[in-house]
Enzyme design. Structure first.
Site, short mmCIF file in Angstrom:
data_model
loop_
_atom_site.label_atom_id
_atom_site.label_comp_id
_atom_site.label_asym_id
_atom_site.label_seq_id
_atom_site.Cartn_x
_atom_site.Cartn_y
_atom_site.Cartn_z
N SER A 90 61.11 27.89 57.56
CA SER A 90 61.49 28.70 58.86
C SER A 90 61.97 27.30 60.21
O SER A 90 63.76 27.05 59.86
CB SER A 90 59.71 28.35 59.53
OG SER A 90 59.78 28.72 61.05
N ASP B 139 76.40 26.36 59.11
CA ASP B 139 77.56 27.42 59.21
C ASP B 139 78.82 26.67 60.07
O ASP B 139 79.71 26.62 60.61
CB ASP B 139 76.60 27.72 60.62
CG ASP B 139 76.49 28.85 59.71
OD1 ASP B 139 76.23 29.69 58.53
OD2 ASP B 139 75.15 29.83 60.35
N LYS C 268 61.92 31.65 55.56
CA LYS C 268 61.16 32.37 56.18
C LYS C 268 61.68 32.20 58.20
O LYS C 268 62.20 30.95 58.35
CB LYS C 268 59.90 31.85 57.07
CG LYS C 268 58.93 32.38 58.02
CD LYS C 268 57.38 31.46 58.26
CE LYS C 268 57.24 31.73 58.96
NZ LYS C 268 57.76 31.87 60.80
#
Length: 415
Positions: free
Chosen positions: A303, A314, A328
């Site tokens: 999460s 990224d 998740k």
């Protein structure tokens, strides 16, 4: 009787009718639907629910109150949506708020609940437990007149917590001499931190976040400042350990990511309703001044942890080392309801800056390294599990891999 029950159930469900559609375990949430397209309440199905309610009330082997039956019905509705949506009674709601803030009224210990009692694993500085003489490895055998043997985590915590200024009496077997003492402790507000940190060799900082709370970013910023002060200069590199971190607050993850990013999207969310569609971007300023960093993850990083790891990966701001994260990517919203209770409901999915959803797949490390404990002959002392005891980092192969990577990066940057 059935008509009365049916009318009550319809009234209870009306405020939440728009949330009747639900995701499955790997949901593909759709675009928001016009309000006119939302189906009216299914009266036949509600009539069946009323029939079941009436039969339970009349014929079940144990007599149940209306509240017990209706609470069970609510829990059942949420349980069947996905693994993360749930019903919170008033006490559970209050405990969730305590977890989010990191503040609670208690004695200030970390404990392990065992069959023989409650073992003290850590005593917080400036806590009432420390002032009363409680020490690591002490065994709590009774809380007041109640035996502590076999108590669950929740039961033991509830008994030791209480209003600030109230007292709790503990029977304790002291680790130092194995003698039993009776200790009375006055509870007070405990301020916990989700960040543990340590300055490693060559000016490299290390911090482990065990859960994302309201103050996590602020605590992490203070930890980095403390390590730089000890190092007498800026850190040469940084290891952010998110192993065994199950998540926490979305805002906490966004703020931690923003500490290391100057610009760009951190995370975006997409849900059925307009308020579930949002994008969160970084503000200018990198607390490390661009110095290299590593993020450690494993199968228990979930999460909010994956939000941070995905954002830094990224944006090529951090190298991810470890094993595949949990996967998740569901956002839960806490919705207060009648009686001080709440529902924790999945309302959106989140996406990394590149637009990738990690629900069910997780974050893939840049360097896949399984955790193992290094031999004592090689280095250091015993590490019980990944990220468990930072003093033992030299026997943690993933931390050592991160150090070696940062050493190599530092060497390549040296003219």
């Amino acid at each position: 009787m059935k008509r009365i029950v049916l009318a009550c159930i319809i009234m209870l469900m009306l405020p939440k009718a728009a949330l009747a559609e639900h995701p499955n375990e790997n949901p593909e949430l759709q675009s928001p639907q016009p309000e006119s397209s939302i189906e009216t309440l299914p009266l036949d199905e509600l009539a069946a629910l009323a029939d079941v309610y009436a039969e339970i009330k009349k014929s079940y082997v144990h007599e149940l109150t209306d509240k017990e039956i209706l609470d069970g019905a609510i829990r059942g509705m949420l349980y069947n949506l996905d693994p993360y949506s749930s019903y919170l009674n008033a006490d559970q709601f209050a405990q969730l708020e305590e977890t989010a803030t990191g503040d609670y009224a208690g004695i200030g210990i970390e404990a392990l609940h065992l069959e023989d009692g409650i073992k003290v694993m850590a005593v917080m500085a400036d806590s009432p437990a420390k002032a009363a003489g409680l020490e690591v490895n002490d065994m709590i055998t009774a809380i007041g007149d109640l035996s502590a043997k076999g108590l669950s985590d929740v039961e033991g915590s509830d008994l030791m917590r209480g209003p600030p200024g109230s007292k709790v009496t503990l029977s304790v077997i002291k680790a130092r001499d194995n003698k039993t003492e009776t200790i009375t402790i006055t509870r007070q507000i405990i301020h916990t931190t989700s960040v543990r940190y340590q300055l490693l060799e060559s000016g490299i900082g290390y911090a482990h976040i065990n859960e994302f709370q309201i103050r996590t970013a602020n605590d992490l910023s203070k930890a980095i400042s403390a390590m730089e002060k000890k190092n007498q200069q800026s850190l040469t590199g940084f290891i952010l350990d998110l192993r065994n971190n199950p998540g926490g607050l979305l805002d906490g993850a966004i703020e931690v990511s923003d500490l290391f990013l100057n610009e760009g999207v951190i995370v975006s969310t997409k849900g059925r309703l307009p308020e579930g569609n949002d994008s969160y971007s970084a503000t200018s300023g990198d607390i490390l001044g661009g110095k290299p960093m590593v993020v450690l993850i494993n199968g228990s990083s979930a999460s909010a942890s994956e939000i941070v790891a995905g954002a830094l990966q990224d944006h090529h701001r951090g190298t991810i080392i470890g094993t595949q994260s949990y996967g998740k990517a569901m956002v839960q919203t806490i919705l207060p309801i009648h009686g001080g209770n709440a529902v924790k409901l999945t309302t959106a999915l989140y996406y990394t800056p590149s637009g990738k959803s990690i629900q069910g797949s997780g974050i893939t490390p840049d360097r896949l390294i399984e955790f193992e404990t290094l031999d004592e002959s090689q280095n250091g002392r015993l590490a019980t599990r990944a990220g468990a005891v930072i003093d033992d980092y030299q026997r943690d192969n993933q931390v050592m891999a991160a150090l070696n990577y940062l050493f190599a990066t530092k060497s390549s940057e040296t003219p």
